[in-house]
Motif scaffolding. Sequence first.
Motif: not given
Length: 315
Positions: A216, A219, A240-241, A243-244, A290, A295, A306, A308
């Motif tokens: 993570d 970033t 799972w931190n 985010s991108k 979220h 997602q 993933k 969106e």
Amino acid sequence: MMARAIIVGFLLLIYCINNISASVIRNISTDKSALLAFKAQITNDPNEILSKNWTQQGTTVCSWIGVSRSTKHQRVVALNLKSLRLGGSVPKEIGNLSFLSFLEIGNNTFIGEIPNEVGFLKKLKYLSLQMNNLTGQIPQSLGFLPRLELLDLSENDLFGNVPLSIFNVSSLKLIDLGFNDLTGTLPNDMCSNLPLLQSLFMAHNHLVGELPSGLDKCTQLKYLSLSYNRFTGNLPRDMWNMSKLEDMFLGWNNLSEICMFLRKIFRIEMISCHAEASCGIWIERISVNHGRCLQLWYLVNGDLYKKETHGRSLR
């Protein structure tokens, strides 16, 4: 004493002038000599591109195919020989192209080892040697390229451990070492000095151990591919931190409890699991709400995708 000091000073001045003059002359001719040394190692040039175009007489370096120079310094800054069906080896003289920022010789049939002298190219930003037949270990010297943004050594026959020095090149945005014979583990702190990294591809190797924690800390990471290795254990929670993260490929390893882990981490709206114990195939379809952004994640053979939907129906 005064006369002696004057003589010594005069001799030092002459020495410096001679060195400076030699340096200027060397700078003017070094690039051409390095490129001719590169040409001398070419054993296969079916289109006769280098054999007819890269000549010592009648042409200048700036007119050679694949060579670009800067207008300011009149030095070679780019060498692009991609997909020219060239064969041979990469000579150590490549390290003398001290103004080179772009090196692309991918999709050819180069053999032999990557010379350590590539690490002398301190202005290099783009290094692509992918889709060749290069062997040996990845040189530690590649970790001493302070401006490197792209490193692509994929689809070769490289072996040994991934040099730890590479993970200290803070300017890197893409690392692709996939489809080689690399072994060993990945360090837990591999992302500590990679704040700009967006893509990490190391699939189809023989890497072992647990997945590194601290991913993570990359970033900006969007694409992570570690499939077809020999990783074991569970997915680190801190993954799972990220985010991108858009696509994650972890299939065909020996990772366990992925379904259980996902249930704990995500606020699951929908999950469908299908497992075949005989071949270890997992197929997941997971949606996570979220806020307004819905997602949709697909886990196929351990590869997580993933998408969106931004409020649109999943079905």
